[in-house]
Design a protein around this motif. Structure first.
Motif, PDB file in Angstrom:
ATOM      1  N   ILE A  23      -8.492   5.171  -1.660  1.00  0.00           N
ATOM      2  CA  ILE A  23      -8.235   3.750  -1.391  1.00  0.00           C
ATOM      3  C   ILE A  23      -7.171   3.598   0.205  1.00  0.00           C
ATOM      4  CG2 ILE A  23      -6.930   1.629  -1.916  1.00  0.00           C
ATOM      5  CD1 ILE A  23      -7.377   2.303  -4.823  1.00  0.00           C
ATOM      6  N   TYR A  29      -7.007   7.975  -8.374  1.00  0.00           N
ATOM      7  CA  TYR A  29      -7.338   7.813  -6.908  1.00  0.00           C
ATOM      8  C   TYR A  29      -6.240   8.316  -6.051  1.00  0.00           C
ATOM      9  CZ  TYR A  29      -4.060   3.690  -7.155  1.00  0.00           C
ATOM     10  OH  TYR A  29      -2.882   2.909  -7.279  1.00  0.00           O
ATOM     11  N   HIS A  40       0.751  -1.254   0.068  1.00  0.00           N
ATOM     12  CA  HIS A  40       0.082   0.198   0.021  1.00  0.00           C
ATOM     13  C   HIS A  40       1.005   1.342   0.075  1.00  0.00           C
ATOM     14  CE1 HIS A  40      -3.362   2.557   0.804  1.00  0.00           C
ATOM     15  NE2 HIS A  40      -3.073   2.982   1.721  1.00  0.00           N
ATOM     16  N   TYR A  91      -5.358  -6.147  -3.785  1.00  0.00           N
ATOM     17  CA  TYR A  91      -4.814  -4.659  -3.867  1.00  0.00           C
ATOM     18  C   TYR A  91      -4.601  -4.221  -5.224  1.00  0.00           C
ATOM     19  CZ  TYR A  91      -2.481  -0.256  -2.406  1.00  0.00           C
ATOM     20  OH  TYR A  91      -2.235   1.007  -2.497  1.00  0.00           O
ATOM     21  N   HIS A  92      -3.695  -4.949  -5.942  1.00  0.00           N
ATOM     22  CA  HIS A  92      -3.319  -4.663  -7.499  1.00  0.00           C
ATOM     23  C   HIS A  92      -4.439  -4.599  -8.144  1.00  0.00           C
ATOM     24  CE1 HIS A  92       0.936  -4.088  -6.257  1.00  0.00           C
ATOM     25  NE2 HIS A  92       0.957  -5.326  -5.914  1.00  0.00           N
ATOM     26  N   THR A 107      -6.753  -1.448  -7.430  1.00  0.00           N
ATOM     27  CA  THR A 107      -6.105  -0.231  -7.806  1.00  0.00           C
ATOM     28  C   THR A 107      -5.833  -0.243  -9.405  1.00  0.00           C
ATOM     29  OG1 THR A 107      -3.719  -1.184  -7.553  1.00  0.00           O
ATOM     30  CG2 THR A 107      -4.619   0.148  -5.584  1.00  0.00           C
ATOM     31  N   CYS A 154      -8.966   1.102 -10.438  1.00  0.00           N
ATOM     32  CA  CYS A 154      -9.188   2.660 -10.299  1.00  0.00           C
ATOM     33  C   CYS A 154      -8.593   3.531 -11.135  1.00  0.00           C
ATOM     34  CB  CYS A 154      -8.815   2.874  -8.746  1.00  0.00           C
ATOM     35  SG  CYS A 154      -9.905   2.080  -7.652  1.00  0.00           S
ATOM     36  N   SER A 163      -4.419   7.422  -2.734  1.00  0.00           N
ATOM     37  CA  SER A 163      -4.326   6.256  -1.748  1.00  0.00           C
ATOM     38  C   SER A 163      -3.734   6.958  -0.424  1.00  0.00           C
ATOM     39  CB  SER A 163      -2.929   5.260  -2.263  1.00  0.00           C
ATOM     40  OG  SER A 163      -2.610   4.264  -1.341  1.00  0.00           O
TER      41      SER A 163
END
Length: 195
Positions: free
Chosen positions: A30, A192, A11, A180-181, A184, A187, A194
């Motif tokens: 996120i 986005y 992250h 997560y990948h 993202t 997105c 983070s």
């Protein structure tokens, strides 16, 4: 011993995707949520305890598909017939759960360290999920949850709010980085932040 979150090295904070010339408040957000109590509670078939007697943090356990009982600290997600996922900021609730849900009538499993949790916040949050999940997100409302898949990974999706959309996504810790990948990547077209 120090606990390490599922997304500790994945992250990254910052702005990503198509964020240029957009107001930052309009971007998707996120975040990783890593300090929650997560307990699965399953009532055995031969249990004679009525649902009306089940209550934690002043919340009832409902046996209604997609239903979530919630207050400001705790959420009880329907996870299947006579099966719930309790998610709370109050870690001391575990003691109360163990006392109230005896092992003769219930299976209680602490899943707190076995899940990766991603929170997605913004108007386009449902559009992101539509890219990898077969559910009709137009029907998902505040305090609804579902078990599904996102790009082949098993997930639990919990709609915390719908103005704007705020969604919590749970997956097995081992799927955390892949999810997560995938999230993202979905997105990027909206841009986005983070956090």
């Amino acid at each position: 011993m120090t606990s390490v979150s599922a997304l500790e090295n994945t992250h990254l904070k910052g702005l990503f995707g198509d964020y240029e010339n957009k107001n930052e408040k309009d971007l998707l957000k996120i975040s990783e949520n890593k300090d929650l109590l997560i307990v699965q509670i399953a009532q055995y078939k031969n249990s004679s305890i009525p649902l009306e007697r089940l209550k934690i943090d002043d919340l009832n356990f409902k046996n209604v598909a997609l239903n979530v009982s919630s207050n400001s600290d705790t959420r009880i997600l329907w996870n299947g017939p006579n099966n719930w996922l309790l998610v709370s900021n109050k870690k001391d609730l575990l003691k109360e759960i163990i006392v109230q849900f005896d092992e003769i009538n219930f299976a209680v499993t602490n899943l707190s360290h076995s899940r990766a949790i991603i929170e997605l916040d913004g108007e386009n949050a449902k559009e992101v999920l539509k890219k990898g999940c077969p559910f009709n997100f137009d029907k998902l409302k505040k305090d609804n949850c579902l078990n599904s898949t996102f790009n082949g990974m098993s997930v639990i999706i919990d709609l915390l709010d719908n103005n704007p959309n705020k969604i919590r996504i749970f997956t097995l810790r081992s799927f955390g980085e892949s999810l997560y990948h995938s999230i993202t990547d979905s997105c990027l077209e909206f841009g986005y932040k983070s956090i």
